[in-house]
Design a protein around this motif. Structure first.
Motif, mmCIF file in Angstrom:
data_model
loop_
_atom_site.group_PDB
_atom_site.id
_atom_site.type_symbol
_atom_site.label_atom_id
_atom_site.label_comp_id
_atom_site.label_asym_id
_atom_site.label_seq_id
_atom_site.Cartn_x
_atom_site.Cartn_y
_atom_site.Cartn_z
ATOM 1 N N TYR A 55 0.848 -1.192 0.000
ATOM 2 C CA TYR A 55 0.000 0.000 0.000
ATOM 3 C C TYR A 55 0.880 1.238 0.000
ATOM 4 O O TYR A 55 1.913 1.273 0.655
ATOM 5 C CB TYR A 55 -0.878 0.053 1.264
ATOM 6 N N LYS A 56 0.444 2.257 -0.731
ATOM 7 C CA LYS A 56 1.044 3.584 -0.613
ATOM 8 C C LYS A 56 0.137 4.356 0.331
ATOM 9 O O LYS A 56 -1.079 4.409 0.134
ATOM 10 C CB LYS A 56 1.110 4.289 -1.969
ATOM 11 N N VAL A 57 0.723 4.936 1.376
ATOM 12 C CA VAL A 57 -0.045 5.678 2.371
ATOM 13 C C VAL A 57 0.434 7.122 2.347
ATOM 14 O O VAL A 57 1.632 7.384 2.433
ATOM 15 C CB VAL A 57 0.150 5.085 3.790
ATOM 16 N N GLU A 58 -0.517 8.051 2.201
ATOM 17 C CA GLU A 58 -0.198 9.480 2.207
ATOM 18 C C GLU A 58 -0.940 10.160 3.348
ATOM 19 O O GLU A 58 -2.106 9.868 3.592
ATOM 20 C CB GLU A 58 -0.608 10.138 0.892
ATOM 21 N N LEU A 59 -0.254 11.077 4.018
ATOM 22 C CA LEU A 59 -0.825 11.848 5.119
ATOM 23 C C LEU A 59 -0.636 13.324 4.819
ATOM 24 O O LEU A 59 0.461 13.763 4.483
ATOM 25 C CB LEU A 59 -0.126 11.489 6.430
#
Length: 142
Positions: free
Chosen positions: A80-84
């Protein structure tokens, strides 16, 4: 505990969730009113991570004091690519990003003692041994 591998991804200890934690960033003089977390399934092709097109999830966290969230209902053994991003009256911040890999589902991990290859080898050995014993037994009767 996060483990970062040479391939630059973090391995989740769980097959279906991950607890994302962060430090509360500077607000540039304006109150942070929410965080946005977006996570998408990705694959690595030619040293580049790209989304698979199977959809992304976005969470909006309305608490400015919140510095963690559990990403749940994830698929086992999946990247997964997780962006915040933080948000205030100025707008959204530049996203921070990680690549995450969930653990394998323990129920699908094949035991070496019971793997199909081991069973085929054991069966073939048992048949060979039985045949050999039968030949020896018949030769003793003659």
């Amino acid at each position: 505990m996060n483990i970062i591998y040479p391939e630059n991804y973090i391995l989740s200890p769980y097959e279906n969730k991950y607890e994302l934690r962060w430090n509360i960033p500077a607000d540039n003089g304006e109150y942070i009113n929410m965080y946005e977390v977006k996570y998408c399934i990705v694959r690595r092709r030619e040293n580049t991570w790209s989304e698979t097109g199977s959809g992304c999830e976005t969470l909006e966290l309305k608490s400015s004091d919140q510095a963690s969230v559990e990403l749940s209902n994830l698929f086992a053994d999946t990247f997964y690519k997780v962006e915040l991003r933080a948000h205030n009256s100025i707008g959204y911040s530049t996203p921070g990003q990680i690549i995450l890999k969930t653990a394998r589902d323990p129920s699908t991990i094949e035991s070496p003692l019971y793997s199909s290859r081991s069973l085929r080898t054991s069966c073939a050995s048992a048949i060979t041994l039985s045949s050999l014993l039968l030949v020896i037994y018949l030769s003793l009767l003659s």
